[in-house]
Design a protein around this motif. Structure first.
Motif, PDB file in Angstrom:
ATOM      1  N   ASP A   1       0.765  -1.706  -0.060  1.00 42.38           N
ATOM      2  CA  ASP A   1      -0.132  -0.112   0.075  1.00 42.38           C
ATOM      3  C   ASP A   1       0.715   1.451   0.015  1.00 42.38           C
ATOM      4  N   THR A   2       0.117   2.305  -0.346  1.00 44.00           N
ATOM      5  CA  THR A   2       1.265   3.604  -0.829  1.00 44.00           C
ATOM      6  C   THR A   2       0.823   3.980   0.646  1.00 44.00           C
ATOM      7  N   PRO A   3       1.614   5.107   1.022  1.00 43.02           N
ATOM      8  CA  PRO A   3       1.949   5.577   2.764  1.00 43.02           C
ATOM      9  C   PRO A   3       0.866   6.652   2.804  1.00 43.02           C
ATOM     10  N   ARG A   4      -0.828   6.482   2.490  1.00 47.29           N
ATOM     11  CA  ARG A   4      -1.651   7.082   2.576  1.00 47.29           C
ATOM     12  C   ARG A   4      -2.927   6.887   3.214  1.00 47.29           C
ATOM     13  N   ARG A   5      -3.857   8.117   3.736  1.00 44.80           N
ATOM     14  CA  ARG A   5      -4.649   7.660   4.324  1.00 44.80           C
ATOM     15  C   ARG A   5      -6.126   7.653   3.268  1.00 44.80           C
ATOM     16  N   HIS A   6      -6.626   6.454   3.463  1.00 43.95           N
ATOM     17  CA  HIS A   6      -8.163   6.826   2.788  1.00 43.95           C
ATOM     18  C   HIS A   6      -9.131   6.161   4.156  1.00 43.95           C
ATOM     19  N   VAL A   7     -10.248   7.044   3.534  1.00 47.60           N
ATOM     20  CA  VAL A   7     -11.380   6.936   4.046  1.00 47.60           C
ATOM     21  C   VAL A   7     -13.122   7.210   3.314  1.00 47.60           C
ATOM     22  N   LEU A   8     -13.818   6.074   2.617  1.00 46.29           N
ATOM     23  CA  LEU A   8     -14.825   6.249   2.126  1.00 46.29           C
ATOM     24  C   LEU A   8     -16.054   6.811   3.506  1.00 46.29           C
ATOM     25  N   ALA A   9     -16.996   7.721   2.575  1.00 44.97           N
ATOM     26  CA  ALA A   9     -17.682   8.327   3.838  1.00 44.97           C
ATOM     27  C   ALA A   9     -19.192   7.732   2.822  1.00 44.97           C
ATOM     28  N   VAL A  10     -19.661   6.524   3.555  1.00 44.81           N
ATOM     29  CA  VAL A  10     -20.950   6.134   3.168  1.00 44.81           C
ATOM     30  C   VAL A  10     -21.777   6.159   3.728  1.00 44.81           C
ATOM     31  N   ASP A  11     -23.101   6.096   3.001  1.00 43.50           N
ATOM     32  CA  ASP A  11     -24.705   6.200   3.574  1.00 43.50           C
ATOM     33  C   ASP A  11     -25.152   4.856   3.592  1.00 43.50           C
ATOM     34  N   VAL A  12     -25.132   4.350   4.992  1.00 45.64           N
ATOM     35  CA  VAL A  12     -26.058   2.877   5.115  1.00 45.64           C
ATOM     36  C   VAL A  12     -27.061   3.086   5.940  1.00 45.64           C
ATOM     37  N   ALA A  13     -27.954   1.715   6.089  1.00 46.69           N
ATOM     38  CA  ALA A  13     -29.626   1.686   6.336  1.00 46.69           C
ATOM     39  C   ALA A  13     -29.036   2.210   7.815  1.00 46.69           C
ATOM     40  N   ASP A  14     -29.519   2.637   8.829  1.00 47.92           N
ATOM     41  CA  ASP A  14     -30.274   2.732  10.333  1.00 47.92           C
ATOM     42  C   ASP A  14     -29.379   0.859  11.087  1.00 47.92           C
ATOM     43  N   ASP A  15     -30.121   0.092  10.443  1.00 48.03           N
ATOM     44  CA  ASP A  15     -30.660  -1.416  11.183  1.00 48.03           C
ATOM     45  C   ASP A  15     -28.945  -1.658  10.558  1.00 48.03           C
ATOM     46  N   ALA A  16     -28.105  -1.317   9.744  1.00 48.49           N
ATOM     47  CA  ALA A  16     -26.702  -2.527   8.947  1.00 48.49           C
ATOM     48  C   ALA A  16     -25.506  -2.008   9.846  1.00 48.49           C
ATOM     49  N   VAL A  17     -26.118  -1.352  10.960  1.00 47.34           N
ATOM     50  CA  VAL A  17     -25.265  -0.259  12.112  1.00 47.34           C
ATOM     51  C   VAL A  17     -25.003  -0.563  13.758  1.00 47.34           C
ATOM     52  N   THR A  18     -23.942  -1.041  13.944  1.00 50.02           N
ATOM     53  CA  THR A  18     -24.103  -1.729  15.291  1.00 50.02           C
ATOM     54  C   THR A  18     -22.502  -1.068  16.771  1.00 50.02           C
ATOM     55  N   PRO A  19     -22.943  -0.494  17.401  1.00 50.34           N
ATOM     56  CA  PRO A  19     -21.746  -0.438  18.311  1.00 50.34           C
ATOM     57  C   PRO A  19     -20.112  -2.049  18.428  1.00 50.34           C
ATOM     58  N   ALA A  20     -19.624  -1.727  17.560  1.00 43.60           N
ATOM     59  CA  ALA A  20     -18.426  -2.599  17.948  1.00 43.60           C
ATOM     60  C   ALA A  20     -17.742  -2.299  19.107  1.00 43.60           C
ATOM     61  N   ALA A  21     -17.487  -3.708  19.193  1.00 45.23           N
ATOM     62  CA  ALA A  21     -16.652  -3.864  20.925  1.00 45.23           C
ATOM     63  C   ALA A  21     -15.224  -3.487  20.436  1.00 45.23           C
ATOM     64  N   SER A  22     -14.853  -2.106  21.377  1.00 46.25           N
ATOM     65  CA  SER A  22     -14.317  -1.074  21.100  1.00 46.25           C
ATOM     66  C   SER A  22     -13.554   0.186  22.175  1.00 46.25           C
ATOM     67  N   ASP A  23     -12.541   0.571  22.498  1.00 41.52           N
ATOM     68  CA  ASP A  23     -12.254   1.048  23.198  1.00 41.52           C
ATOM     69  C   ASP A  23     -13.067   2.244  22.362  1.00 41.52           C
ATOM     70  N   ASP A  24     -12.693   2.620  21.142  1.00 36.60           N
ATOM     71  CA  ASP A  24     -13.205   3.392  19.866  1.00 36.60           C
ATOM     72  C   ASP A  24     -14.705   3.648  20.545  1.00 36.60           C
ATOM     73  N   VAL A  25     -14.848   5.215  20.687  1.00 34.21           N
ATOM     74  CA  VAL A  25     -16.010   5.177  20.748  1.00 34.21           C
ATOM     75  C   VAL A  25     -17.323   5.291  19.256  1.00 34.21           C
ATOM     76  N   THR A  26     -16.077   5.988  18.661  1.00 31.37           N
ATOM     77  CA  THR A  26     -16.841   5.840  16.973  1.00 31.37           C
ATOM     78  C   THR A  26     -16.733   4.245  16.557  1.00 31.37           C
ATOM     79  N   ALA A  27     -15.513   2.727  16.894  1.00 32.05           N
ATOM     80  CA  ALA A  27     -15.976   2.239  16.095  1.00 32.05           C
ATOM     81  C   ALA A  27     -17.710   1.473  15.420  1.00 32.05           C
ATOM     82  N   VAL A  28     -17.676   0.679  14.859  1.00 32.37           N
ATOM     83  CA  VAL A  28     -19.117   0.656  14.729  1.00 32.37           C
ATOM     84  C   VAL A  28     -18.655  -0.833  14.313  1.00 32.37           C
TER      85      VAL A  28
END
Length: 141
Positions: A68-95
């Protein structure tokens, strides 16, 4: 209803997305969560979105391999609410996202415009990610 998630990728992941026009799920991502809002009650929606994007950028950096190239890549994606659940993580943004990401749900790509010499937050260096519209993504992979 939909939720905006921030999906961390690498350059090889981005190339695969362009080739296939989709990314198989389930996937780990970042988003504005109830936990984030509770942890940062003085924040607003825009600040929380930026925090989720920044967390995804950090994750992107850790996913890189020697291919991989030494760059960060992030996609902004819109998904159905019911397809996302909180992840078991110390990061409060992780899903967790339960399904694939398809091209029509991608809102934008956030990416470094130049190779990074080291970890983005080392020595206080943390460049802003550039924003690219979906029609520009194929030219960036």
């Amino acid at each position: 209803m939909s939720t905006r998630i921030y999906l961390p990728l690498t350059s090889t992941g981005l190339a695969a997305l362009v080739a296939e026009a989709r990314i198989d799920g389930p996937l780990q991502a970042h988003a504005v969560t109830e936990a984030l809002a509770e942890e940062w009650p003085e924040g607003d929606q825009e600040e929380w979105e930026y925090a989720a994007l920044a967390a995804a950028a950090d994750t992107s950096w850790t996913l890189r391999t020697s291919a991989d190239t030494p760059r960060r890549h992030v996609l902004a994606v819109d998904v159905a609410d019911d397809a996302v659940t909180p992840a078991a993580s110390d990061d409060v943004t992780a899903v967790n996202l339960s399904h694939e990401v398809v091209w029509k749900n991608i809102g934008a790509l956030h990416m470094d415009t130049e190779d990074l010499a080291g970890a983005p937050t080392q020595d206080g260096y943390d460049p802003e990610l550039a924003w690219f519209a979906t029609q520009e993504i194929a030219d960036l992979s």
